[in-house]
Design an enzyme around this catalytic site. Structure first.
Site, PDB file in Angstrom:
ATOM      1  N   GLY A 125      12.587  -3.842  30.581  1.00  0.00           N
ATOM      2  CA  GLY A 125      13.419  -3.014  31.445  1.00  0.00           C
ATOM      3  C   GLY A 125      14.823  -2.981  30.900  1.00  0.00           C
ATOM      4  O   GLY A 125      15.115  -3.573  29.870  1.00  0.00           O
ATOM      5  N   PHE A 127      17.336  -4.403  32.003  1.00  0.00           N
ATOM      6  CA  PHE A 127      17.989  -5.710  32.057  1.00  0.00           C
ATOM      7  C   PHE A 127      17.536  -6.631  30.931  1.00  0.00           C
ATOM      8  O   PHE A 127      18.205  -7.581  30.600  1.00  0.00           O
ATOM      9  CB  PHE A 127      17.658  -6.391  33.382  1.00  0.00           C
ATOM     10  CG  PHE A 127      16.227  -6.811  33.451  1.00  0.00           C
ATOM     11  CD1 PHE A 127      15.856  -8.068  33.003  1.00  0.00           C
ATOM     12  CD2 PHE A 127      15.247  -5.944  33.913  1.00  0.00           C
ATOM     13  CE1 PHE A 127      14.528  -8.446  33.025  1.00  0.00           C
ATOM     14  CE2 PHE A 127      13.929  -6.323  33.934  1.00  0.00           C
ATOM     15  CZ  PHE A 127      13.562  -7.571  33.480  1.00  0.00           C
ATOM     16  N   GLY A 128      16.374  -6.361  30.374  1.00  0.00           N
ATOM     17  CA  GLY A 128      15.854  -7.270  29.369  1.00  0.00           C
ATOM     18  C   GLY A 128      14.344  -7.234  29.309  1.00  0.00           C
ATOM     19  O   GLY A 128      13.732  -6.217  29.626  1.00  0.00           O
ATOM     20  N   VAL A 130      10.405  -9.240  29.801  1.00  0.00           N
ATOM     21  CA  VAL A 130       9.617 -10.276  30.470  1.00  0.00           C
ATOM     22  C   VAL A 130       8.512 -10.755  29.525  1.00  0.00           C
ATOM     23  O   VAL A 130       7.789  -9.940  28.949  1.00  0.00           O
ATOM     24  CB  VAL A 130       8.969  -9.766  31.777  1.00  0.00           C
ATOM     25  CG1 VAL A 130       8.243 -10.903  32.482  1.00  0.00           C
ATOM     26  CG2 VAL A 130      10.006  -9.162  32.692  1.00  0.00           C
ATOM     27  N   LYS A 144      11.800 -14.015  32.387  1.00  0.00           N
ATOM     28  CA  LYS A 144      12.658 -12.842  32.285  1.00  0.00           C
ATOM     29  C   LYS A 144      13.862 -13.230  31.450  1.00  0.00           C
ATOM     30  O   LYS A 144      14.548 -14.208  31.760  1.00  0.00           O
ATOM     31  CB  LYS A 144      13.161 -12.471  33.687  1.00  0.00           C
ATOM     32  CG  LYS A 144      12.793 -11.096  34.180  1.00  0.00           C
ATOM     33  CD  LYS A 144      13.658 -10.786  35.398  1.00  0.00           C
ATOM     34  CE  LYS A 144      12.843 -10.130  36.480  1.00  0.00           C
ATOM     35  NZ  LYS A 144      13.688  -9.663  37.603  1.00  0.00           N
ATOM     36  N   ASP A 241      14.061  -3.763  47.879  1.00  0.00           N
ATOM     37  CA  ASP A 241      13.323  -2.948  46.909  1.00  0.00           C
ATOM     38  C   ASP A 241      11.820  -3.162  47.041  1.00  0.00           C
ATOM     39  O   ASP A 241      11.130  -3.402  46.061  1.00  0.00           O
ATOM     40  CB  ASP A 241      13.814  -3.242  45.483  1.00  0.00           C
ATOM     41  CG  ASP A 241      13.481  -2.103  44.517  1.00  0.00           C
ATOM     42  OD1 ASP A 241      13.080  -1.014  44.987  1.00  0.00           O
ATOM     43  OD2 ASP A 241      13.608  -2.303  43.295  1.00  0.00           O
TER      44      ASP A 241
HETATM   45  C1  NAG Z   1       9.712  -0.175  42.021  1.00  0.00           C
HETATM   46  O1  NAG Z   1      10.973  -0.649  41.669  1.00  0.00           O
HETATM   47  C2  NAG Z   1      11.138  -0.929  40.294  1.00  0.00           C
HETATM   48  C3  NAG Z   1      12.498  -1.521  40.127  1.00  0.00           C
HETATM   49  O2  NAG Z   1      13.452  -0.805  40.837  1.00  0.00           O
HETATM   50  C4  NAG Z   1      10.928   0.326  39.487  1.00  0.00           C
HETATM   51  O3  NAG Z   1      11.052   0.046  38.116  1.00  0.00           O
HETATM   52  C5  NAG Z   1       9.555   0.883  39.781  1.00  0.00           C
HETATM   53  O4  NAG Z   1       9.375   2.098  39.098  1.00  0.00           O
HETATM   54  C6  NAG Z   1       9.363   1.090  41.257  1.00  0.00           C
HETATM   55  N1  NAG Z   1       7.981   1.440  41.495  1.00  0.00           N
HETATM   56  C7  NAG Z   1       7.591   2.531  42.113  1.00  0.00           C
HETATM   57  C8  NAG Z   1       6.133   2.690  42.341  1.00  0.00           C
HETATM   58  O5  NAG Z   1       8.351   3.405  42.470  1.00  0.00           O
END
Ligand code: NAG
Ligand code: NAG
Ligand code: NAG
Length: 401
Positions: A125, A127-128, A130, A144, A241
């Site tokens: 991602g 950020f880095g 995993v 991570k 989230d």
């Molecule tokens: C859920 O959140 C993550 C981090 O924000 C994101 O990368 C991911 O796409 C999201 N998943 C969905 C199904 O929207």
């Protein structure tokens, strides 16, 4: 026409309204307004820095209920008088240490990740990265690693995630195992959960299709995990989230909530006070419209996301279906309309072959719509949601006997 007072008065629950057909017109415009809010570009929505999910393994998920019970109760800091007492069903009080249960130094991490070999990468991602690695005792962990480009910013993110994770210990939440901040490296280590994300299972890209029973149990696990964060953890935590790729599944198909990068401490469980943030965080489609509008955050924002997630679990549809026609694009709006027209069975995920009792489906949809109600006051607390899902599960099991 819309009766604004009726719409806004806290106690006019969507549940009651749904059951009372003549009032349906009151709710529909609210839902439409809510959908406009979801799509309105004027709210600045910031994409999350961490785009990769921590995959972690659950070595003792089956027996964890009993395992947890045997843990000794360490001292509990008294919280606000309004906070509830820890429920024995929900884990022991957490130990407040940033370092989790494994003690590992940087050299050892380098060794078990084969110097952060690309072959060990399980996610990436902004950020880095995993990594999945195996400890000497055989356990798998997820690591991570903050990337070097935005190191200070990412470090702050990981550090805050580790701080929050250190405060929690629950079967339905991914467990922190360690945190390392040394020189140019910042690492957070969690349990590795082997069976991928909920979204992958809904997409059918893992073995098999989720059965209805699994779906209910996953929803219940998530509800329990969030309940713990909201009322039983030492400090109230708002996840911010909750989405289908932040829910990880174990081998035995139990769910764990992961990715606490955006999680934040609530003030108290005093529902009048709310956390005020400067930037909206979360995943588009799951974000509470009240939070988007006011920047005020309470546990009810997680309840909203959970409602959206519950609809996704039952229907398989993403909250925003970009490729669908206008009237189907916002899943909440479309489902609500279909539900209102009495088409319940056809909303169920077509990949699921089982025919589920209509009454059971109706109850789940009503609960999900309540969670995703436009006003905070109309949304139930996570604890109630978990209890209702549990009751629905019992009745479902009776229908299939
Ligand atoms: C859920 O959140 C993550 C981090 O924000 C994101 O990368 C991911 O796409 C999201 N998943 C969905 C199904 O929207
Ligand atoms: C994951 O879940 C499926 C059921 O959907 C199961 O068959 C499988 O064995 C599980 N484990 C792994 C590692 O895929
Ligand atoms: C939407 O359509 C585009 C182009 O047709 C395709 O590349 C993409 O995979 C589709 N997305 C989904 C979620 O189906």
């Amino acid at each position: 026409m819309v009766d604004a007072n009726n719409q806004l008065s806290g106690n006019k629950g969507i549940h009651r309204t749904l059951l009372n057909r003549k009032n349906v017109a009151v709710v529909v415009p609210g839902m439409l307004a809510l959908c406009c809010v979801i799509l309105c570009p004027c709210f600045y929505w910031k994409r999350k820095e961490t785009t990769t999910v921590v995959l972690a393994k659950d070595p003792d998920s089956v027996g964890s209920l009993t395992t947890r019970k045997s843990k000794s109760a360490t001292k509990k800091t008294p919280g606000s008088p309004l906070r509830e007492k820890p429920n024995p069903r929900f884990s022991s009080p957490p130990r407040l240490t940033k370092v989790g249960s494994i003690h590992i130094n940087l050299d050892q991490v380098v060794k078990i990740t084969r110097n952060f070999s690309p072959s060990m990468v399980i996610g990436e991602g902004e950020f880095g990265t995993v990594y999945k690695a195996q400890l000497e005792d055989g356990r798998f962990i997820a690591i991570k690693r903050a990337n070097k480009e935005h190191f200070e910013r990412v470090k702050a993110l990981l550090s805050s995630e580790a701080d929050l994770l250190a405060k929690i210990d629950h079967r339905c939440l991914v467990k922190l195992l360690g945190y390392l901040d040394e020189g140019s490296e910042c690492l957070i280590m969690t349990e590795y959960i082997s069976n991928g994300t909920l979204r992958e299972h809904l997409d059918g890209i893992r073995n098999g299709i989720l059965e209805f029973k699994n779906r209910l149990e996953i929803a219940i696990d998530v509800a329990h995990g969030l309940t713990y964060l909201h009322i039983y953890s030492e400090k109230q935590i708002i996840h911010r989230d909750v989405n289908s790729s932040n829910i990880l599944l174990t081998d035995s198909m139990r769910a764990k909530v992961a990715d606490f990068g955006f999680a934040t401490l609530g003030t108290t469980s005093d529902s009048d006070k709310s956390h005020v943030s400067t930037k909206v965080k979360g995943t588009l489609g799951y974000i509470d419209p009240v939070y988007m509008k006011t920047l005020q955050l309470t546990t009810k924002s997680d309840v909203y996301s959970f409602g959206i997630l519950l609809l996704e679990i039952i229907t398989g549809r993403r909250p925003l279906e970009q490729n669908k026609s206008d009237h189907e694009r916002v899943t909440l709006r479309w489902l609500f309309k279909k539900f209102d027209e009495g088409n319940v069975e056809e909303l169920v995920d077509p990949m699921m072959k089982e025919v589920v009792d209509r009454e059971i489906l109706v109850r789940i949809f009503i609960l999900a719509f309540q969670c995703a109600a436009p006003e905070w006051s109309e949304r139930p607390d996570m604890k109630i949601v978990g209890e209702q899902l549990w009751a629905i599960r019992m009745d479902y099991l009776n229908t299939v006997k």
